[in-house]
Design a protein around this motif. Structure first.
Motif, PDB file in Angstrom:
ATOM      1  N   THR A  86       4.825 -82.320  48.280  1.00 53.36           N
ATOM      2  CA  THR A  86       5.355 -82.166  49.236  1.00 53.36           C
ATOM      3  C   THR A  86       5.978 -82.602  50.519  1.00 53.36           C
ATOM      4  OG1 THR A  86       3.988 -79.870  48.512  1.00 53.36           O
ATOM      5  CG2 THR A  86       4.870 -79.780  50.851  1.00 53.36           C
ATOM      6  N   THR A 123       1.440 -75.275  45.505  1.00 54.75           N
ATOM      7  CA  THR A 123       0.592 -76.727  45.950  1.00 54.75           C
ATOM      8  C   THR A 123      -0.062 -75.144  46.300  1.00 54.75           C
ATOM      9  OG1 THR A 123       1.676 -78.179  46.479  1.00 54.75           O
ATOM     10  CG2 THR A 123      -0.185 -78.413  47.627  1.00 54.75           C
ATOM     11  N   SER A 145       7.209 -76.456  46.194  1.00 51.34           N
ATOM     12  CA  SER A 145       6.700 -77.108  46.472  1.00 51.34           C
ATOM     13  C   SER A 145       5.035 -76.994  46.951  1.00 51.34           C
ATOM     14  CB  SER A 145       7.032 -78.685  46.665  1.00 51.34           C
ATOM     15  OG  SER A 145       5.590 -79.855  46.619  1.00 51.34           O
ATOM     16  N   PHE A 169      -3.080 -78.782  42.736  1.00 53.81           N
ATOM     17  CA  PHE A 169      -3.102 -78.897  44.117  1.00 53.81           C
ATOM     18  C   PHE A 169      -3.065 -80.877  44.358  1.00 53.81           C
ATOM     19  CE2 PHE A 169      -5.837 -79.935  48.084  1.00 53.81           C
ATOM     20  CZ  PHE A 169      -4.826 -79.400  49.306  1.00 53.81           C
ATOM     21  N   GLY A 215       0.336 -81.869  43.683  1.00 52.58           N
ATOM     22  CA  GLY A 215       1.348 -80.711  45.077  1.00 52.58           C
ATOM     23  C   GLY A 215       1.224 -81.399  46.507  1.00 52.58           C
ATOM     24  N   VAL A 216       0.487 -81.968  46.623  1.00 49.26           N
ATOM     25  CA  VAL A 216      -0.132 -82.457  48.170  1.00 49.26           C
ATOM     26  C   VAL A 216       1.988 -83.576  48.117  1.00 49.26           C
ATOM     27  CG1 VAL A 216      -1.380 -83.491  49.932  1.00 49.26           C
ATOM     28  CG2 VAL A 216      -2.211 -81.549  48.935  1.00 49.26           C
TER      29      VAL A 216
END
Length: 297
Positions: free
Chosen positions: A47, A189, A185, A40, A43-44
């Motif tokens: 993204t 996430t 992505s 997470f 991924g943030v």
């Protein structure tokens, strides 16, 4: 053209190296943070990066085929599943062994394209694929002491990445690659965020933040470098240099984790790389032959 191909090969090697360094940072981070939280948090940022890139090319989104959005969704789901199985294996087995197993993916994609997309596959490439699979068996050694559930997780990662790449082949040419990357992505996430609900969140240490930022930076760098490799020179020339990832993984495993594969793992890796390079070579020859016959006299 020679200079372009040289640069493409260099970009491909650097890109695969960047992906491997990302894996090293993630493996280091596993001692500090739970897996879904890692997915997470990384991924943030990734993204947001792809979102900004997508905003710059938003004009290309007009007129996209609705069918492609379903394929992008399927690709994102397979990407999230691949991330789960890959990290499960990465956190629990030597990085070089896992990287060697992943080198079979060009073979599995070629086989899947033959089975599901009816792409031609001659007996030479089929033989190379079967021999490459034998190389995987040499590495994981089913029934041996070193064979664990994490070996199965590595194979599941291969299966999910194969689905991802097969879905990518089915996308229309009008689909921007940055939109595909952004959707993937987002999928990873969201998957990481949902999974992190089942975990106890941990505040990263100062070193943990360094590793997390390093993983984020190198996965973005890997994406950019591989795209450059595909655009600068001939893909068929640059593609075999993706196997440089195995060399990076060997060095990283030795220097960072004090890991060194045994002889059978080296043998299996050599078989996979040799059959992979041969398969790419045969595919290049087939494409040239089709292009030659398609030209008007």
């Amino acid at each position: 053209m020679k200079d372009d191909n040289f640069r493409a090969a260099l970009f491909m090697m650097l890109g695969t190296g960047a992906y491997t360094i990302n894996d090293v940072f993630l493996k280091l981070l596993a001692a500090e943070l739970p897996m879904f939280q890692i997915l997470f948090l990384r991924g943030v940022t990734v993204t947001v990066f792809f979102g900004l890139m997508l905003w710059r090319v938003r004009a290309q989104l007009a007129g996209l085929v609705r069918r492609d959005f379903g394929l992008v969704a399927l690709r994102s789901l397979s990407e999230a599943a691949a991330a789960f199985f890959f990290l499960t294996a990465l956190f629990n087995m030597p990085i070089a062994n896992l990287t060697a197993i992943l080198q079979v993916i060009p073979l599995t994609v070629a086989l899947a394209a033959f089975l599901f997309l009816r792409e031609p596959l001659g007996w030479r490439r089929m033989s190379a694929i079967l021999i490459g699979f034998c190389g995987v068996l040499v590495i994981i050694r089913p029934g041996a002491e070193g064979f664990t559930l994490y070996s199965i997780s590595a194979l599941m990662a291969v299966a999910m990445i194969t689905v991802r790449d097969l879905t990518t082949r089915m996308l229309g040419r009008s689909m921007p690659s940055v939109l595909v990357a952004f959707a993937a992505s987002c999928g990873v996430t969201v998957f990481g965020g949902l999974g992190s609900v089942t975990e106890i969140w941990v505040m990263p240490s100062a070193l943990g933040w360094v590793w997390l930022m390093g993983a984020t930076g190198f996965i973005i760098a890997g994406y950019i470098l591989v795209i450059l490799a595909m655009r600068v020179g001939e893909l068929t020339f640059a593609a075999p240099f993706r196997y440089a990832a195995l060399l990076f993984a060997l060095v990283a495993g030795w220097l960072v984790f004090d890991e060194w594969p045994d002889t059978l793992t080296f043998v299996g890796s050599a078989v996979i790389v040799a059959t992979g390079v041969y398969t790419l070579y045969r595919e290049h020859r087939m494409q040239r032959a089709l292009h030659h016959h398609a030209r008007p006299d």
